[in-house]
Design an enzyme around this catalytic site. Structure first.
Site, PDB file in Angstrom:
ATOM      1  N   SER A   1       0.928  -1.139   0.006  1.00  0.00           N
ATOM      2  CA  SER A   1       0.055  -0.113   0.048  1.00  0.00           C
ATOM      3  C   SER A   1       0.875   1.292   0.012  1.00  0.00           C
ATOM      4  O   SER A   1       0.348   2.325  -0.271  1.00  0.00           O
ATOM      5  CB  SER A   1      -0.838   0.076   1.229  1.00  0.00           C
ATOM      6  OG  SER A   1      -0.073  -0.154   2.392  1.00  0.00           O
ATOM      7  N   HIS A   2       2.206   1.206   0.229  1.00  0.00           N
ATOM      8  CA  HIS A   2       2.971   2.303   0.281  1.00  0.00           C
ATOM      9  C   HIS A   2       4.399   1.939  -0.735  1.00  0.00           C
ATOM     10  O   HIS A   2       5.211   2.865  -0.699  1.00  0.00           O
ATOM     11  CB  HIS A   2       3.657   2.488   1.633  1.00  0.00           C
ATOM     12  CG  HIS A   2       2.419   3.143   2.618  1.00  0.00           C
ATOM     13  ND1 HIS A   2       1.675   2.374   3.609  1.00  0.00           N
ATOM     14  CD2 HIS A   2       2.126   4.154   2.833  1.00  0.00           C
ATOM     15  CE1 HIS A   2       1.041   2.937   4.048  1.00  0.00           C
ATOM     16  NE2 HIS A   2       1.070   4.229   3.774  1.00  0.00           N
TER      17      HIS A   2
ATOM     18  N   ASP B   1      -7.736  -0.553   2.941  1.00  0.00           N
ATOM     19  CA  ASP B   1      -8.461  -1.662   3.037  1.00  0.00           C
ATOM     20  C   ASP B   1      -9.797  -1.545   2.893  1.00  0.00           C
ATOM     21  O   ASP B   1     -10.659  -2.587   2.603  1.00  0.00           O
ATOM     22  CB  ASP B   1      -8.015  -2.327   4.657  1.00  0.00           C
ATOM     23  CG  ASP B   1      -6.642  -2.694   4.682  1.00  0.00           C
ATOM     24  OD1 ASP B   1      -6.011  -3.175   3.521  1.00  0.00           O
ATOM     25  OD2 ASP B   1      -6.020  -2.571   5.665  1.00  0.00           O
TER      26      ASP B   1
END
Lengths: 337, 337
Positions: B49-50, B190
């Site tokens: 996610s990063h 999420d």
């Protein structure tokens, strides 16, 4: 002749009474003064679990020779931002009191300073340790570890203590912003109260002696344990508290001390860390204005009670009406003095 | 001719590719180097996610002129333990990079030092900011605020950001102990994934646009908001992050910036605080031994995975097999370079 059910004392009267009790049970005058002040302030603010309720535990620990009520803390000036204290197997609060002036001086000069207390017993609320810094315009953070009663998230047996984190920051035109939160899902005292009343606990508070989740407080007390708050996140924070309050200070982890040869001992023999920051180093003189703005915005989205507000309300009530104690409770205290 | 589905790159190759992308989209070479390194390390460690997932957001924000990719951070040496950086409306990571040497020097000399970054955009994971300090034997704590999407406990509308807290500590004979936790109950990404898959969320993650609890991720995304993790405790920590990362640094609170005139802007314009402690000032050279002991004990009570372990496992895999990217994903990145 009917006795009145309650009696009210000023903060000074309650402090003096508690000081006498501590001294009579083996502490030095200096230690008695610090502990009495801490305990009386908790009682004044409605922090009943850390007020006079704690006196029997203090006295029991003192009688067991587990903690040294005469200890003289040894303060070391280690670096421009670092103070270390050996509490000499005494209480943590006199160690903080002994180092406090130096800590504040360093925080104002270096912009930030840390106080590492080891070989110490912390048996009180943590907010009284940080709040006074905020009253002086400083930001303070403190952590203290305690004794094994919390199961790390993903583990099967307890290891961590209830390991609280306390924080205080100044606020313009109002009381400081202060919170003091255990990293366990629930305080041990609340489990005991629920057990006595026969109430079930909410899910997620604890486990039984087999490590299975339970909502029955009696099963938690009968060889069970608490869970961290907030699952793996609260557990990570509890681990951080062990590292900062014990590994970093040179104190014991929550699972390391053995008081089995001191029946009656109740005070965890661990360590405590405090970090104090001078916000004027960065934000000029407007930190307190900014924190007031945050509070206004929190109220603007519907927040009715800030963390710590309950204590400030109780404090105001105690200031106007006195600190109210049951006559029986007060008689017991007087008998101990 | 069938194309292979994936391709593997070394960390150096991925970093170089990302650096080219950043430079081509308006950042200076210095900024590109720092952001590419950060993003490639996240991808390497399975922090997807990063990782490269963030590239479109970075480029969109740069194109909107909301963040200055050419910004040169201004470092001020304020006191023996205090460094202040004006990130000049640039990214937070180059500001940290510019001040890092001075911060480490001060932490080793004063025992503790603080870095207050303001006027900065943080769009990355927080653990890459703290982990390197632990690799040098230091203990590091960082907080960053973000943008309004979390309802304070007891309030009815969102105010706080996801406001993560990251911590790193050295450990003898093993990887450092590192965690990075959002103070929101769930990450925004999420929620998006659950909405796409049509899955319900667990209770307690968020509210709909009327402030009512919902387990429907679409209702959270449609004008709703997230909740803090752990109820009032996580909420108090999120508030602390606002105070430390914004009020103390001179940065914006999560609710203060208005990017409506910069369509495409995605990077929160706030502040970041780092605290670095030299544990050798207190515990001699044995801090890392003590943290290793804590890990052993955690494993002894049944903990199979330490916080951060998943990243170290993914990192080892990436070191042996390379960083695996889908061909299509890689082609897209190459087209951007």
């Amino acid at each position: 002749m009917s006795q009145p059910a309650t009696s009210s004392l000023t903060l000074g009267e309650l402090t003096a009474l508690l000081q006498k009790i501590f001294e009579r049970h083996g502490t030095s005058a200096a230690v008695a003064q610090v502990l009495a002040d801490n305990c009386a302030r908790a009682q004044r603010d409605g922090s009943y679990s850390h007020g006079v309720f704690r006196i029997p535990g203090y006295l029991s620990s003192l009688a067991s020779d587990w903690v040294d009520g005469q200890a003289v803390p040894v303060v070391e000036d280690v670096a421009s931002g670092f103070v270390r204290v050996d509490a000499a197997n005494g209480f943590a609060q006199p160690a903080l009191a002994a180092a406090r002036g130096l800590l504040v001086e360093k925080a104002r000069s270096a912009g930030i300073a840390v106080l590492a207390i080891r070989n110490s017993h912390h048996f009180a609320a943590l907010w009284p340790d940080v709040e006074p810094f905020a009253e002086e315009g400083l930001v303070a953070l403190s952590v203290v570890n305690s004794m094994t009663c919390v199961v790390p998230h993903g583990a099967s047996k307890p290891l961590f203590g209830t390991n609280p984190i306390a924080f205080a920051a100044p606020r313009a035109g109002g009381s400081p912003i202060v919170f003091d939160l255990a990293t366990s899902a629930i305080a041990h005292g609340d489990v005991q109260i629920a057990a006595r009343k026969g109430h079930a606990l909410p899910a997620g508070m604890g486990v039984d002696k087999h490590g299975a989740a339970t909502e029955n407080p009696k099963e938690i007390l009968d060889g069970g344990a608490l869970l961290p708050f907030g699952g793996h996140k609260g557990s990570a924070l509890s681990m951080m508290v062990e590292l900062l309050a014990a590994a970093l200070t040179g104190g014991n982890f929550s699972f390391e001390f053995d008081w089995s040869k001191h029946p009656g001992a109740q005070t965890p023999w661990t360590g405590q860390l405090l970090i104090v920051i001078d916000p004027s180093k960065s934000a000029g003189n407007n930190f307190a204005e900014r924190s007031a703005e945050l509070v206004r915005q929190m109220q603007g989205v519907g927040l009715e009670r800030m963390p710590g507000d309950r204590r400030f309300i109780e404090r105001a009530k105690s200031l106007s009406d006195g600190i109210v104690l049951g006559e029986e409770e007060l008689a017991k205290l007087r008998a101990l003095a």
